[in-house]
Design a protein around this motif. Structure first.
Motif, PDB file in Angstrom:
ATOM      1  N   LEU A  45       0.833  -1.208   0.000  1.00  0.00           N
ATOM      2  CA  LEU A  45       0.000   0.000   0.000  1.00  0.00           C
ATOM      3  C   LEU A  45       0.869   1.260   0.000  1.00  0.00           C
ATOM      4  O   LEU A  45       0.579   2.215  -0.725  1.00  0.00           O
ATOM      5  N   ARG A  46       1.925   1.248   0.810  1.00  0.00           N
ATOM      6  CA  ARG A  46       2.805   2.415   0.841  1.00  0.00           C
ATOM      7  C   ARG A  46       3.490   2.643  -0.507  1.00  0.00           C
ATOM      8  O   ARG A  46       3.613   3.772  -0.978  1.00  0.00           O
ATOM      9  N   GLU A  85       0.982   3.807  -3.118  1.00  0.00           N
ATOM     10  CA  GLU A  85       0.594   5.193  -2.872  1.00  0.00           C
ATOM     11  C   GLU A  85       1.675   6.153  -3.366  1.00  0.00           C
ATOM     12  O   GLU A  85       1.375   7.205  -3.943  1.00  0.00           O
ATOM     13  N   THR A 137      -3.116   8.289  -3.683  1.00  0.00           N
ATOM     14  CA  THR A 137      -4.178   7.728  -2.836  1.00  0.00           C
ATOM     15  C   THR A 137      -5.395   7.273  -3.638  1.00  0.00           C
ATOM     16  O   THR A 137      -6.230   6.541  -3.121  1.00  0.00           O
ATOM     17  N   THR A 152      -4.841   3.534  -3.524  1.00  0.00           N
ATOM     18  CA  THR A 152      -4.854   2.842  -2.230  1.00  0.00           C
ATOM     19  C   THR A 152      -6.189   2.951  -1.512  1.00  0.00           C
ATOM     20  O   THR A 152      -6.557   2.057  -0.752  1.00  0.00           O
ATOM     21  N   ILE A 197      -4.811  -5.913  -4.282  1.00  0.00           N
ATOM     22  CA  ILE A 197      -3.448  -5.395  -4.407  1.00  0.00           C
ATOM     23  C   ILE A 197      -2.698  -6.109  -5.524  1.00  0.00           C
ATOM     24  O   ILE A 197      -1.995  -5.486  -6.330  1.00  0.00           O
TER      25      ILE A 197
END
Length: 367
Positions: free
Chosen positions: A208-209, A212, A217, A220, A233
């Motif tokens: 996710l990081r 992003e 965003t 995510t 994902i």
């Protein structure tokens, strides 16, 4: 009972003492049975079951009749003793009688806070409470140490563990492996809701990081709301553009240079590329630059898989027709002849692997 008759072992003893105000009667139970009798402290002992990896030091510290104190202790207290024994700060020698005696008095009479301070060098807020939720099963030393590290880091991860109803080994180990900056509350909420398995929390948080930082965003946000965040994902990861093909289309040899194109080929040929696990593995190998697939649009259609040979070039690993069937001999020679037009391509990798085209047929087609 006769005044001169000694009380039996199993009868409670009643002692009357005068406080100066009221006669207070205290009832003291006789000592619990010695669990060491009857062979319980030998090979048929309960200790390996309830002490696990700590069986050896436990039998030394709570030797003889003391063992019942260990067995009768509350689960949380036993876990605290295990945590103390797990510490890298505590110096305890199981084979030294004086060390065992000192450990017994320390573990028996010291407060929980003092034992935690000795074990980890500082107060660990909520440690005893979490130990009380671990149940009767003993944990490995690394679990007790990992739990302490997680709680000492504070933040969202520590709060999550403190409020967990039944902290599992997998959850503790996966959370402690996260850098504090990555222990994001939204991801921990996925874990709490059962949408992400404990062993996947590290991958999910990292992915996710990274996504992003790469796409913002807008990507995510929906992933955190997905019914299956892990699969969602993966779909985003696999949706990145394919690298450019090693060589452009030539005649009947056409590169499959998009995910959509690969999915269409899987349906058209009804082959293993349509299976979820194989699809993911294949797409990753393409994105990683170690595999590339081409379609043969000759009289007999086929799918060609090429593998990269370092910086030297590419080798043809396999060719399959519909439903993964082998192609005819005539088609084989046509494909080999087409590959001969590209100096970076060889039909075999020279490593002794069994490919659909050996050196003999390759040489015959080229020359």
């Amino acid at each position: 009972m006769h005044p001169n008759e000694l009380p039996s072992e199993d009868m409670p003893k009643t002692i009357k003492r005068d406080t100066g105000k009221l006669d207070v009667v205290e009832t003291k139970r006789s000592s619990p049975p010695d669990f060491c009798r009857g062979g319980l402290a030998n090979g048929n002992s309960l200790i390996p079951i309830i002490a696990g990896e700590f069986a050896d030091p436990v039998t030394k510290i709570w030797a003889g009749g003391r063992i019942h104190e260990y067995i009768a202790a509350a689960d949380g207290r036993r876990h605290l003793w295990h945590a103390w024994l797990s510490s890298e700060r505590v110096k305890f020698c199981a084979n030294n009688a004086m060390s065992a005696e000192l450990a017994y008095h320390q573990l028996t009479f010291a407060s929980s806070k003092d034992l935690i301070l000795q074990a980890f060098g500082e107060r660990v807020r909520g440690y005893s409470n979490v130990l009380g939720k671990l149940g009767a099963t003993p944990r490995s030393p690394r679990i007790y140490r990992a739990l302490a590290r997680t709680l000492l880091n504070e933040g969202a991860a520590a709060k999550f563990v403190r409020h967990a109803t039944e902290p599992s080994d997998e959850m503790i180990l996966s959370i402690v492996a996260l850098p504090p900056a990555l222990a994001a509350r939204p991801v921990l909420n996925l874990l709490k809701g059962g949408l992400v398995a404990p062993e996947a929390i590290g991958f999910v948080t990292w992915a996710l990081r990274r996504l992003e930082s790469l796409q913002g965003t807008k990507v995510t946000g929906p992933l955190l709301k997905a019914a299956n965040p892990v699969e969602a994902i993966w779909e985003v990861i696999l949706s990145f553009p394919f690298p450019a093909p090693p060589w452009e289309a030539s005649g009947s040899l056409v590169p499959i240079d998009t995910l959509v194109g690969l999915d269409e080929i899987a349906r058209k040929f009804n082959n293993c590329l349509g299976h979820e696990t194989m699809r993911r593995k294949t797409v990753l190998s393409i994105l990683n630059g170690v595999r590339y697939f081409y379609e043969w649009r000759g009289e007999e259609p086929a799918v060609l898989e090429f593998g990269k040979l370092g910086q030297v070039g590419w080798c043809l690993l396999q060719t399959r027709g519909e439903r993964n069937h082998y192609v005819a001999e005539e088609t084989r020679f046509g494909i080999l002849a087409a590959c001969a037009n590209f100096p970076m391509v060889c039909a075999t990798d020279g490593l002794g692997s069994h490919h659909w085209a050996d050196d003999g047929t390759w040489v015959a087609a080229v020359f």
